[in-house]
Design an enzyme around this catalytic site. Sequence first.
Site, PDB file in Angstrom:
ATOM      1  N   TYR A 177      33.400  34.084  37.172  1.00 22.96           N
ATOM      2  CA  TYR A 177      33.174  34.361  38.585  1.00 22.96           C
ATOM      3  C   TYR A 177      34.489  34.621  39.326  1.00 22.96           C
ATOM      4  O   TYR A 177      35.508  34.021  39.000  1.00 22.96           O
ATOM      5  CB  TYR A 177      32.467  33.162  39.229  1.00 22.96           C
TER       6      TYR A 177
ATOM      7  N   TRP B  33      36.634  36.920  42.866  1.00 23.17           N
ATOM      8  CA  TRP B  33      36.832  38.069  43.749  1.00 23.17           C
ATOM      9  C   TRP B  33      37.766  39.089  43.125  1.00 23.17           C
ATOM     10  O   TRP B  33      38.779  39.479  43.705  1.00 23.17           O
ATOM     11  CB  TRP B  33      37.350  37.596  45.103  1.00 23.17           C
TER      12      TRP B  33
HETATM   13  P1  PGD Z   1      40.319  34.485  44.129  1.00 20.64           P
HETATM   14  O1  PGD Z   1      41.530  33.820  44.657  1.00 20.64           O
HETATM   15  O2  PGD Z   1      39.824  35.645  44.912  1.00 20.64           O
HETATM   16  O3  PGD Z   1      39.244  33.335  44.068  1.00 20.64           O
HETATM   17  O4  PGD Z   1      37.118  32.112  44.177  1.00 20.64           O
HETATM   18  P2  PGD Z   1      37.796  33.312  43.401  1.00 20.64           P
HETATM   19  O5  PGD Z   1      37.921  32.900  41.988  1.00 20.64           O
HETATM   20  O6  PGD Z   1      37.095  34.570  43.709  1.00 20.64           O
HETATM   21  O7  PGD Z   1      40.550  34.874  42.596  1.00 20.64           O
HETATM   22  C1  PGD Z   1      40.465  36.153  42.110  1.00 20.64           C
HETATM   23  C2  PGD Z   1      41.457  36.303  40.974  1.00 20.64           C
HETATM   24  O8  PGD Z   1      41.223  37.567  40.373  1.00 20.64           O
HETATM   25  C3  PGD Z   1      42.899  36.303  41.406  1.00 20.64           C
HETATM   26  O9  PGD Z   1      43.657  35.447  40.612  1.00 20.64           O
HETATM   27  C4  PGD Z   1      43.341  37.754  41.232  1.00 20.64           C
HETATM   28  O10 PGD Z   1      44.700  37.930  40.929  1.00 20.64           O
HETATM   29  C5  PGD Z   1      42.463  38.202  40.077  1.00 20.64           C
HETATM   30  N1  PGD Z   1      42.232  39.643  40.021  1.00 20.64           N
HETATM   31  C6  PGD Z   1      42.091  40.486  41.061  1.00 20.64           C
HETATM   32  N2  PGD Z   1      41.895  41.737  40.612  1.00 20.64           N
HETATM   33  C7  PGD Z   1      41.906  41.687  39.259  1.00 20.64           C
HETATM   34  C8  PGD Z   1      41.729  42.679  38.228  1.00 20.64           C
HETATM   35  O11 PGD Z   1      41.532  43.863  38.479  1.00 20.64           O
HETATM   36  N3  PGD Z   1      41.789  42.264  36.931  1.00 20.64           N
HETATM   37  C9  PGD Z   1      41.995  40.968  36.608  1.00 20.64           C
HETATM   38  N4  PGD Z   1      42.010  40.657  35.329  1.00 20.64           N
HETATM   39  N5  PGD Z   1      42.181  40.013  37.567  1.00 20.64           N
HETATM   40  C10 PGD Z   1      42.129  40.370  38.880  1.00 20.64           C
HETATM   41  C11 PGD Z   1      36.746  32.219  45.499  1.00 20.64           C
HETATM   42  C12 PGD Z   1      35.602  31.226  45.766  1.00 20.64           C
HETATM   43  O12 PGD Z   1      36.171  29.973  46.101  1.00 20.64           O
HETATM   44  C13 PGD Z   1      34.699  31.685  46.809  1.00 20.64           C
HETATM   45  S1  PGD Z   1      34.099  33.288  46.756  1.00 20.64           S
HETATM   46  C14 PGD Z   1      34.246  30.863  47.771  1.00 20.64           C
HETATM   47  S2  PGD Z   1      33.297  31.441  49.072  1.00 20.64           S
HETATM   48  C15 PGD Z   1      34.494  29.429  47.748  1.00 20.64           C
HETATM   49  N6  PGD Z   1      35.177  29.026  48.918  1.00 20.64           N
HETATM   50  C16 PGD Z   1      35.608  27.763  48.972  1.00 20.64           C
HETATM   51  C17 PGD Z   1      35.747  27.033  50.207  1.00 20.64           C
HETATM   52  O13 PGD Z   1      35.497  27.545  51.308  1.00 20.64           O
HETATM   53  N7  PGD Z   1      36.169  25.756  50.122  1.00 20.64           N
HETATM   54  C18 PGD Z   1      36.447  25.166  48.964  1.00 20.64           C
HETATM   55  N8  PGD Z   1      36.841  23.889  48.942  1.00 20.64           N
HETATM   56  N9  PGD Z   1      36.332  25.822  47.806  1.00 20.64           N
HETATM   57  C19 PGD Z   1      35.921  27.085  47.771  1.00 20.64           C
HETATM   58  N10 PGD Z   1      35.787  27.719  46.551  1.00 20.64           N
HETATM   59  C20 PGD Z   1      35.176  29.021  46.448  1.00 20.64           C
END
Ligand code: PGD
Length: 825
Positions: free
Chosen positions: A158, A160
């Site tokens: 999972y 973003w």
């Molecule tokens: P991101 O930091 O967006 O977090 O969790 P999510 O895992 O989506 O991580 C995306 C990763 O993908 C990054 O490390 C980025 O570098 C990598 N990436 C981006 N593009 C690419 C690509 O093209 N290829 C590869 N291989 N990697 C790539 C987010 C999640 O956290 C979400 S959606 C929500 S809504 C939640 N929010 C909360 C919250 O409000 N409060 C708490 N306590 N915890 C949460 N967790 C959740």
Amino acid sequence: MGINATMYSGGPSASKRTFLKGTAAAMALGFTGLPILLRGATTQAQSGQQGILSGCHWGVFQGIVKDGRAVEFRPWQGDPAPSPQLPGVLDSLYSESRIRYPMVRRAWLEKGPGADPDGRGSGDFVRVSWDKAIDLVALEIARVRKEDGQQAVFAGSYGWKSPGKLHNCQTLLRRMLNLTGSYTNSTGDYSTGAAQVILPYVSGSLEVYEQCTTWNNLAKNCELMVFWGCNPLNNSQISWQVADHGAWPGVEALKKAGTKVLCIDPVRTETCMALNGEWLAPNPQTDVAMMLGIAHTLYTEGLHDQKFLDRYTTGFDKFLPYLMGTSDNTPKTAEWAAQICGLQADTLRDLAHRFAKHRTMLALGYSTQRQHHGEQIHWMLITLASMLGQIGLPGGGYGLSYHYASGGAPTATTPILKSIDDASGQKQEGAAWLASSGAVSIPVSRLVETLLNPGKTMQFNGNDIKLPVIKLAYWVGGNPFSHQQDRNEMLRAWRNLDTFIVHDVQWTATARHADIVLPATTSYERNDIEQVGDYALSHIVPMKKIVDPVFEARNDFDIFAAIAAKLGKGYEFTQGRTEMDWVRGLYEAAKIESRGMGMEMPVFDVFWNSNKPLAFPVSPAQVDFVRYADYRADPLLNALGTASGKFELYSKAIEKYHYDDCPPHATWMEPIERVGGPTTKLPLHIAANHPTMRLHSQLCGTVNRQHYAIAGREPCWMNPADAKARGLSDGDVVRVFNQRGQILAGLKITEDIRPGVIRINEGGWFDPMNPREIGSLDCYGDVNNLTTGIATSKLSQGNCGQTGVAEVERFVGTLPPVTVFSQPT
Ligand code: PGD
């Protein structure tokens, strides 16, 4: 207000003139049918500077390149409110935390899968060649499948990931695994884990990702706009696709109209401040009780709309005994609610009167359901809105996505770009994260529970799932060592894995805890295509490669193609097509679809070489869209997707599940912990909100940190009264702790948070002082060390990232350095 004003008011330099110029350009290129516009568009390239058009979660931009290096990401002129985060996006290409080479953890490489699992995160990596890395990955997938079965490979993965219809790394991972066997998948997401499961029972659709009544309509018709845990001006900086930032002109329109704004939130948000809103801050996690107190007042004072309830809802008669207390001896009076939510009973009565008297829009955010029993708040909000009877009226009712991806910006008439598929035979369009293929699928936030309890039966949404044995986890485009709650429980669970494989761009905590780390390209090092705006769908934008890959980074597409080839499915994976063949093909499919809609898109080469986003028209009906107007007009013809075709305020289906933590109507239930709760000892609620200068954890490893870090750590907001009681000063390094973990943070004292609450944004990179020790002090400030890992309920098994309490003290002793932003040794 017309289309142009909606799209462009507040824009830096775009004007009606630019719009007309775009129209002329489009016509000159000889497009026919409805006007298709290459809009917005005096590009930097045209004005003599090098600019390569692309798009990202933060918006459309031009990459300016000098001597082969990107030096600036300049927002597109048509962006009404460019994100201040763009400099960090550029820096993510070159920052110190960029992953440069394929790496393998030494113990795993020398002693094999499962060796020294406690050593994960200690940074002892060995650089290997790409050939070696591909071999190791392919052989390990084959080994685990053979020894432990297909389900032992977890590819829920999972996160973003970057936008783009081709380089969707999660789909590509599953494509490779589907072509070569199977795997365990995950279902749902972390954003709306609870709401998206319960709402189909209540309103017959996912609802949380549906379009809202437009801002334009609100500006004309809404008299009272209630932002209930809802902050568009922070959270709509980004979109799942490419951000359009339509929330800014929307908020501007409300301001201009002088609409009365009320914000119910423990934090005085950017949106509240921008709109000079009235701020009410109830105790966190008590909004359901607060809503019940308002509902009770409405009913006892005869302010509810019985006609609406009779015609458009079912089950109010079964909810009423609970509301009035005849079923449980507890009438949900304003006084009852007040002693739970901490506001005055008179305030709740006043809200009931104001909601009923005025055309009121109740705009609810997602964080309110990321809590223990999080299903209840969205159900209760719909119950309250049904009692008010304004659903489907201009400017009234409720909206669940005003804070996300500019929900409420009008939707254009546009074909939907398809994406490369996961080869499972299922189409993955739209909400791809909700699709499930694979041998087994577990609720997305339950991997830790699965690793700790293989073989256990889990109840989920009326079904039983047998939790599989997982030995290999493969993660791309996500950061579980940021997004998962209860970090220390997670560390314990991770020790049960033989192998953890990660592709990422940056040395996140997830990459640091991997056994095999492969360096992926960013979107700015490859070609792709995407739509602008999750709701607006205003343009199709070429995501052009801006620079060559840095160091040894490779596209996920090429990495998976190589692994598939090793496993004998190379051709099936690529279908013999290059990157640009795929991009062209996806565009051509949309072009054919657009013909069916009476439009003619330019041929691909014209689109690609124009260096401009391709704009789509917005109909007057969409500019003035009112959610549920059609249902209100004809509830039989436009019946909802529920069993009864109406809003269900009582669900017979949920009743049949007999879940003790999810009753069949909206109910106030004590969360496992909350400030002021009957069994809770610690005094401070943790608001783990979305950050202002990064996207979840993305960009934490970049220059953007300079804008917010305090003493080099993640900020912790605190009210002056709480700081005084603890003898703390602004800028202090503090230790925030509870029974689950401990982190360092930099203290920010502010009146913009209510007493009894601290705010530490989610997404700070986990930086354990001693990675081998579970419970070690986190030196930077990953808030998910402190939040609870339990599920919202048996119905949805969602995450509870907003449930957690803690204590704060000044840190004494020698400050440990922050090491998570540099290359591992
Ligand atoms: P991101 O930091 O967006 O977090 O969790 P999510 O895992 O989506 O991580 C995306 C990763 O993908 C990054 O490390 C980025 O570098 C990598 N990436 C981006 N593009 C690419 C690509 O093209 N290829 C590869 N291989 N990697 C790539 C987010 C999640 O956290 C979400 S959606 C929500 S809504 C939640 N929010 C909360 C919250 O409000 N409060 C708490 N306590 N915890 C949460 N967790 C959740």
